[in-house]
Scaffold this motif. Sequence first.
Motif, PDB file in Angstrom:
ATOM      1  N   GLN A  99      -0.612  -6.853  -8.906  1.00 22.68           N
ATOM      2  CA  GLN A  99      -1.011  -6.132  -7.823  1.00 22.68           C
ATOM      3  C   GLN A  99      -0.118  -6.585  -6.564  1.00 22.68           C
ATOM      4  OE1 GLN A  99      -4.914  -8.135  -7.592  1.00 22.68           O
ATOM      5  NE2 GLN A  99      -6.055  -6.418  -7.687  1.00 22.68           N
ATOM      6  N   ASP A 107       2.421  -3.641  -4.796  1.00 18.46           N
ATOM      7  CA  ASP A 107       2.553  -3.601  -3.353  1.00 18.46           C
ATOM      8  C   ASP A 107       3.856  -3.352  -2.708  1.00 18.46           C
ATOM      9  OD1 ASP A 107      -0.301  -3.299  -3.030  1.00 18.46           O
ATOM     10  OD2 ASP A 107      -0.340  -5.698  -2.620  1.00 18.46           O
ATOM     11  N   THR A 134       1.384   4.163  -0.612  1.00 23.20           N
ATOM     12  CA  THR A 134       0.284   3.535  -0.704  1.00 23.20           C
ATOM     13  C   THR A 134      -0.474   3.491  -1.935  1.00 23.20           C
ATOM     14  OG1 THR A 134      -1.254   4.892   0.315  1.00 23.20           O
ATOM     15  CG2 THR A 134      -0.048   3.849   1.766  1.00 23.20           C
TER      16      THR A 134
END
Length: 411
Positions: free
Chosen positions: A305, A309, A318
Amino acid sequence: MNAITTEALAKKVMDWCDQLAAISSNPENISRFYLTPEHKRCNTLVAQWMREAGMETWVDAAGNLCGRYGAQEACAKTLILASHLDSIPNAGAYDGILGVLIAIAVVEQLYQNNITLPYAIDIIGFGDEEGTRFGSTLLGSRAVAGTWNPAWWKLKDRAGISLQKAFIDFGLQPENIHSAARNPDDLLAYLEVHIEQGPVLEDENLALGIVTAIAGARRFAIEIQGYAGHAGTVPMPMRKDALVGAALGIVLVEDVAKEFNVVATVGKIECGPGAVNVIPGHAKFTIDIRSGDDQLRDQALAKIQHELDLICIERNLTASWNEIHNAPAVVCADWMQSLQASVLCDMNLNPYKLMSGAGHDAMAMADICDVAMYFVRCKGGVSHHPDELVTVEDVALAIEALGNTLKKLAQ
């Protein structure tokens, strides 16, 4: 009554597997789903084999087939031997059913030799492990574990038939579902035999293995949002290509899984607008990440994660995450693993231990009792496929190992 040899029992089990393979909603392959006419035919045939092995049989309130071999004392605890009788579409002939049929063969040996044990044996053929028809797995074993969720009644199959309606059509009464639940105080343990569904045992040249844990799995759907543009006019440094971001994310998933010694899979990906001359403005992909250690799995997930990002920040994208499944890992009981290891050593077999990456009914049953599993080698590690294959010799060893485990447990 003439005692039957283990080898003859193994051949009998293989014949039983072939007979069940013929019970299918599709004449071209093996497709047998929960609460269907095929499920009922399967229950009827397996119940006949259970009774021939000296068992009392019934179908419980969830449609699971149950057979009981009584104990020496009426108040004795119960050992559950179980697996599932349903299949995925276009299945192999051994996933699930082999464990049920090996258990029946072992009880038949006890019955023919007029042996009763200080505990009762219940064999359960769970009606739904795969979740093919209604999309929620382990329905049969969750009912037995007393963890049935009333929200499941509204689940529908592809034909629009609700789970509640399917129960009624099958001859069951939904309001009685809680009667399928077992009392934990009555149970000794749960033991499941299953094909490995992987290549480890074959690679180690071993017929049997002892399962240490069943991997906990988390699944996510991830959407990468960028900006679509003309493939010929937007310079490379100015692009917000969502598919490239997703591609880098997929490679990241593999790299981090290797680093943390977990398994992770991207099984589905899509992008849009989906034209050859348009920069993808959005992309979606899934992650399935598993480990026998939930903490380790979640550490790997946190790194995925975080680094995804960073990829998105660098590329002006995004990412949104939606968790669609979360099941904790289940550890098999140490005392049962020790017992199994002793049995295999007595048979001059390597007491090899391995984790299960696939889910099993044992995961549901762990809520109410100690669980253990034996794995049986399958050719090439192939499962959920018509090429699924086990050998008579390995099945004979599995019958012997399970029988010896029951006797050692009695001591």
